[in-house]
Design an enzyme around this catalytic site. Structure first.
Site, PDB file in Angstrom:
ATOM      1  N   GLU A 149      14.729 -15.530   0.088  1.00 50.60           N
ATOM      2  CA  GLU A 149      15.010 -16.578   1.061  1.00 50.60           C
ATOM      3  C   GLU A 149      13.907 -17.648   1.066  1.00 50.60           C
ATOM      4  O   GLU A 149      14.132 -18.772   1.522  1.00 50.60           O
ATOM      5  CB  GLU A 149      15.122 -15.978   2.464  1.00 50.60           C
ATOM      6  CG  GLU A 149      16.226 -14.949   2.636  1.00 50.60           C
ATOM      7  CD  GLU A 149      16.118 -14.232   3.972  1.00 50.60           C
ATOM      8  OE1 GLU A 149      15.315 -14.687   4.824  1.00 50.60           O
ATOM      9  OE2 GLU A 149      16.821 -13.224   4.167  1.00 50.60           O
TER      10      GLU A 149
ATOM     11  N   ASP B  88       0.834  -1.198   0.000  1.00 49.57           N
ATOM     12  CA  ASP B  88       0.000   0.000   0.000  1.00 49.57           C
ATOM     13  C   ASP B  88       0.876   1.258   0.000  1.00 49.57           C
ATOM     14  O   ASP B  88       1.888   1.328   0.696  1.00 49.57           O
ATOM     15  CB  ASP B  88      -0.882  -0.025   1.249  1.00 49.57           C
ATOM     16  CG  ASP B  88      -1.863   1.126   1.308  1.00 49.57           C
ATOM     17  OD1 ASP B  88      -2.720   1.203   0.406  1.00 49.57           O
ATOM     18  OD2 ASP B  88      -1.775   1.938   2.247  1.00 49.57           O
TER      19      ASP B  88
END
Length: 565
Positions: free
Chosen positions: A266, A217
């Site tokens: 990751e 956002d």
């Protein structure tokens, strides 16, 4: 007459790979308005979970959830008090876990909203900063400043809130804090290392929960220009503007997203929907002056996608549409990112209403317009959007052809921009009309909330919405819902549709768009009159009935058709 029939294609015709997001169709769920599982009149995670089979059968690839975090709800959850907790009105963390697992079992991915520009004023950091007073290290995590004037009685600069009024609020000890949105939404200071560390931790929390990505956002707003300079009264901004501003689209945001991309790396790829290896992704809500600036957010080491707001705001005009399509594809090509296409969301007027009105009225409207015209254009616009290369976003209820509710009584509205405008005697932020696209969607023909839940709905639904419900439209080949179902099935079954980065424009009469993709042609008549075209191939799908006469086809006004070639 040739009926607008679809190719019979299975939603499972194509197996997604780890780069699923490049041509995905992503469905936005606004949690409070999608489905109510506990009967309190407010949508929730249990309700969403119960409707996941509907979304699978609709044919979407992923579900984006607007915020469901712990929040005082000053701005419908975009004021977050705890980024690691679910607000009790929506359920619990166990409900979130069950929803994610169920979605994956159904072959759907889950994207959650992340709100990093600001927190709630009830966030622990902000409450402690207030209590500790001027000079507190915690105040450095937000933008606290002394005021101007002889006694500090004036705001530190002339910035205005997106929701109207000053972007600064003074606290009891005399300092002011910055909030580009409501006063209940203080902006974080992203120059502070603790803020950066905290959000990397938040990312990992939800990645460990199993989410497939984040819609970020106000991605363009995190970094403010050094010194927080004045901008001048003539340059004040509306939320959906694309002007150059010292609080939006600063180059410093890109360092933040490069660090986030490393966190996502990751976790990617990993078994997600149906056990398929999948990349975790980020999607930027970034309002920028140009599509070229938007492309900066999706460079290979930053985000994966960015919303194409230039396309959303384009008028129903063939020349304008072609221009923005070409510009969008050209801007994404150098950075290797897919274009995105969107027609509606929780912040703008639904396109069935926007296209029912004359152009130039913006994305927040006060009039319902010509309902029949708006729906016809909305159906045509949807097929045009879904034929373009890249990823498409669908806002809940648009598959039902829902219009905006433009006659909500003032006393039921909850949009903070409306409330601030009313307090300021007509001063506008976003005109307060976002509530009109947030009315709970109808599922059944009858019932107090048309199947939304057992306890009514938090915003009133129009009496005619039973006829627009999922139940009413299912099985009706002429309905908008069945058009979406068929379009998404064809999109999955048609080789190359959605993938790629180019369209080949073909000669066409004025006001008509014709382009070719691999094995596919799209024809869109954007005029108000029928147009006769050479039949491109075998009809796959059309937004309205066509008339075929030998080698020619009459394409009705405001109609899009797909053809196999």
């Amino acid at each position: 007459m040739t009926q607008h029939l679809a190719a019979a294609a299975s939603p499972d015709a194509a197996v997604p790979d780890s780069r699923w997001w490049r041509d995905a169709v992503i469905y936005q769920v606004y949690p409070r308005s999608f489905a109510d599982g506990d009967g309190d009149g407010m949508g929730d995670l249990t309700g969403i979970r119960s409707r996941l089979p509907y979304l699978r059968d609709l044919g979407v690839d992923a579900v984006w959830l607007s915020p469901f975090y712990a929040s005082p709800q000053a701005d419908a959850g975009y004021d977050v008090a705890d980024y690691r907790a679910v607000d009790p009105m929506f359920g619990t963390l166990l409900d979130a876990d069950a929803l994610i697992r169920e979605a994956h079992a159904l072959g759907l991915r889950i994207i959650v909203d992340l709100v990093p520009n600001h927190s709630s004023d009830r966030h622990d950091w902000f409450q402690r900063a207030l209590a500790e007073g001027p000079g507190s290290p915690l105040r450095e995590r937000y933008h606290f400043r002394p005021g101007k004037g002889a006694h500090g009685e004036l705001p530190p600069n002339d910035w205005e809130s997106i929701f109207g009024g000053p972007a600064w609020t003074r606290v009891a000890d005399g300092e002011w804090y910055l909030h580009l949105f409501a006063p209940e939404q203080p902006d974080f200071n992203w120059e502070h290392p603790a803020v950066r560390d905290e959000f990397r931790s938040i990312l990992r929390f939800w990645l460990d929960m199993g989410v497939d990505g984040f819609r970020v956002d106000v991605a363009h707003g995190l970094v403010k220009a050094a010194g927080l300079p004045d901008i001048g009264a003539e340059n004040q901004l509306s939320l959906l503007g694309n002007d150059v501003m010292p609080f939006f689209d600063q180059d410093g945001v890109h360092e933040i997203y490069r660090s986030w991309r490393k966190v996502l790396a990751e976790y990617s790829p990993w078994p997600s929907a149906g056990g398929t290896p999948s990349e975790r992704i980020m999607v930027a809500e970034a309002w920028t002056p140009t599509v070229e600036r938007t492309a900066n957010y999706v460079r290979p080491d930053e985000m994966h996608q960015a919303f194409n707001f230039q396309y959303l705001g384009t008028s129903w005009d063939a020349a304008e549409l072609r221009t923005v399509i070409d510009a969008s594809l050209a801007a994404m090509r150098p950075v290797g990112a897919p274009a995105t296409w969107v027609l509606s969301n929780h912040d703008v007027t639904r396109h069935a209403t926007r296209l029912a009105n004359p152009p130039g009225l913006g994305t927040q409207l006060r009039t319902a317009g010509d309902r029949e015209l708006g729906l016809r254009r909305a159906r045509a616009a949807t097929l045009l959007m879904l034929a373009l290369p890249g990823s498409a976003y669908v806002y809940q209820g648009e598959e039902l052809g829902l219009p905006d509710v433009t006659d909500l009584p003032d006393e039921v509205r909850q949009d903070p921009s409306f409330l601030r405008a009313a307090q300021a005697d007509g001063a506008s932020g976003q005109d307060g009309f976002r509530d009109g696209c947030r009315v709970p969607i109808p599922w059944t023909v009858e019932g107090s909330s048309y199947g939304f839940g057992q306890g009514g709905s938090w915003l009133p639904q129009p009496a005619e919405w039973g006829g627009l419900s999922v139940q009413a439209q299912s099985g009706d080949p002429a309905s908008t819902l069945e058009l979406y179902r068929r379009a998404l099935a064809v999109r999955r079954a048609q080789p190359g549709l959605g993938a790629g980065e180019d369209v080949e424009w073909l000669d066409a009469p004025e006001g008509v768009l014709v382009f070719r993709r691999e094995g596919f042609v799209c024809t869109a008549n954007v005029t108000g009159s029928p147009v006769t075209l050479a039949t491109p191939g075998r009809l796959l799908l059309a937004s309205a009935d066509l008339t075929e006469d030998g080698p020619h086809t009459v394409l009705p006004a405001d109609t899009t058709a797909w053809w196999a070639v």
